[in-house]
Scaffold this active site. Sequence first.
Site, PDB file in Angstrom:
ATOM      1  CG  HIS A 163     -11.587  10.878  16.763  1.00 19.41           C
ATOM      2  ND1 HIS A 163     -11.514  12.239  16.946  1.00 19.41           N
ATOM      3  CD2 HIS A 163     -10.447  10.545  16.105  1.00 19.41           C
ATOM      4  CE1 HIS A 163     -10.402  12.706  16.417  1.00 19.41           C
ATOM      5  NE2 HIS A 163      -9.727  11.686  15.884  1.00 19.41           N
ATOM      6  CG  ASP A 193     -13.540  13.938  19.000  1.00 21.26           C
ATOM      7  OD1 ASP A 193     -13.566  12.836  19.583  1.00 21.26           O
ATOM      8  OD2 ASP A 193     -12.878  14.146  17.970  1.00 21.26           O
ATOM      9  CG  ASN A 266      -0.253  15.264  14.443  1.00 24.07           C
ATOM     10  OD1 ASN A 266       0.233  14.894  13.392  1.00 24.07           O
ATOM     11  ND2 ASN A 266       0.486  15.811  15.396  1.00 24.07           N
ATOM     12  CB  SER A 267      -6.617  12.526  16.525  1.00 29.06           C
ATOM     13  OG  SER A 267      -7.402  12.999  15.485  1.00 29.06           O
ATOM     14  CB  VAL A 324     -35.531  27.474  24.088  1.00 28.88           C
ATOM     15  CG1 VAL A 324     -36.161  28.186  25.267  1.00 28.88           C
ATOM     16  CG2 VAL A 324     -34.030  27.758  23.999  1.00 28.88           C
TER      17      VAL A 324
END
Length: 532
Positions: A163, A193, A266-267, A324
Amino acid sequence: MASNPLSRTFARRLTLALAIGGLAFAPAGATSAQDANNSQGGQSNQGQTGSGSAQTAPDTAKKVPQPGTNKPSALQQNGPASVADLSAKLLDAVVNISSSQNVETGDGGKVAPPKLPEGSPFQDFFNKFFDGEGGQMPPSGKVDSLGSGFVIDPSGLIVTNNHVIENADDVEVTFTDGTTRRAKVLGIDDKTDLALLKVDAKTKLPYVSFGDSDSARIGDWVMAIGNPFGLGGSVTLGIISARGRNINAGPYDNFIQTDAAINRGNSGGPLFNMKGDVIGINTAIISPSGGSIGIGFSIPSEIASSVIGQLRQYGETRRGWLGVRIQPVTDEISESLDMDHAEGALVAGVVKGGPVDNGSLEAGDVIVSFDGKPVKEMRDLPRMVAETAVGQTVDMVVLHDGKRKTVSVKLGRLESDDASAKDKKSDDTKKQSDNRILGMSLAKLDPQARKRFGIAEDVEGVVVTDVDPNSAAADKRIAPGNVIVEVAQEQVKSPDDVRKRVASLKKDGRRNALVMMADKSGELRFLTVQMD
């Protein structure tokens, strides 16, 4: 959290904000001097001697400690053990990442800004493009994002969150010495992510390595390094607060929760153990204001290392596929199946042509173990299968008709979109007539739809009536009852409007559609949905 307002941030009172990450330790206080007035030994005991003269008893009063007379303990003098040496070794491997996306906004006509709740994290974004109510919007503009990352190979391989660089036209990496280099995106995985970048390194770069997140325990000390609020390399310290957290960010949620301060910017930054190994990638926070309140989430290295390894080798993820459809085993279901307790994943259906479309599994079976690992609850199984190599044969323990049996299955490959991607393509014409777009069933927002989903009267757009659970829309947490207000910054009022906007974006070579969504009460959020 990257400052990019288009990142996966929710505009609600308790915001689960993507960390688009300290704990400050106060030295132990010195013991305060006692009040002399409270001492008990300063009184005189008078009595009569044989000669009739009065004598004073010896003074037994406790003397008040004077400043500096008592030697402080090592903890009082120095505070808790320092992490300066550890952080000094790691800082140079952590980088700041900035990305920008060129946004085409049309002919620059007069556009009214959308209604947003007070304090919405999107407000700054709209203030940038609108000049007051009904302001003039420029024909084009740039949306910037700031985040963090870390070098995992001296040749210039860098890990960050998807992101942070999602849909970016330009990605730049800034190192601790101020050097800035343009980065190339080698691969992304929106389901976890994660993203892998590459810069041209003229010399060998400082780097860090993944550690063992499985061995990390609740209460262990951890350290986060990143680019909070665009300030550059910052170090925070905390502990692991919890493990195995599911925050509904994707199908493979298994986050480490920490109280080490993680903030916007901080991501993509690393979460280190006290050995200096990366055991997590800082990704999200829970916060009412966008700042840290001590509840942050990191992708564990056990997941990240596998995904990054595949992005490095193939430029994409290659996940195992069981074929499944599953659902949770509730207490009621476990009782009806005569199980001792609720556990495992209930098989609700078998995908035609899939790995178990040979009678080895049937609807109503409960998978309680996969490749020797217990399946405690439904959400464990997709992650286990996805982390297993394509083509590998594994044993599963299945509860069938009240009896346990072992089934061997050779896993297939999960398509990038979903397990039924082939069926989607072959059935595209039918879906068009059914108003199915981007994995969603859409309908006009008429009074009947408002009543069915409880949608507020002032909400306008196209209502989502159903979402394919394996679609890109489901990955973005779009749910029935949500309302599509705009697609690519153009208002939509019918499913046909949405289809036309999507077709136009595809024609322009876009891979993702920027969508403004409203919930039932009218609160808005922006998100990007990958187009087939």
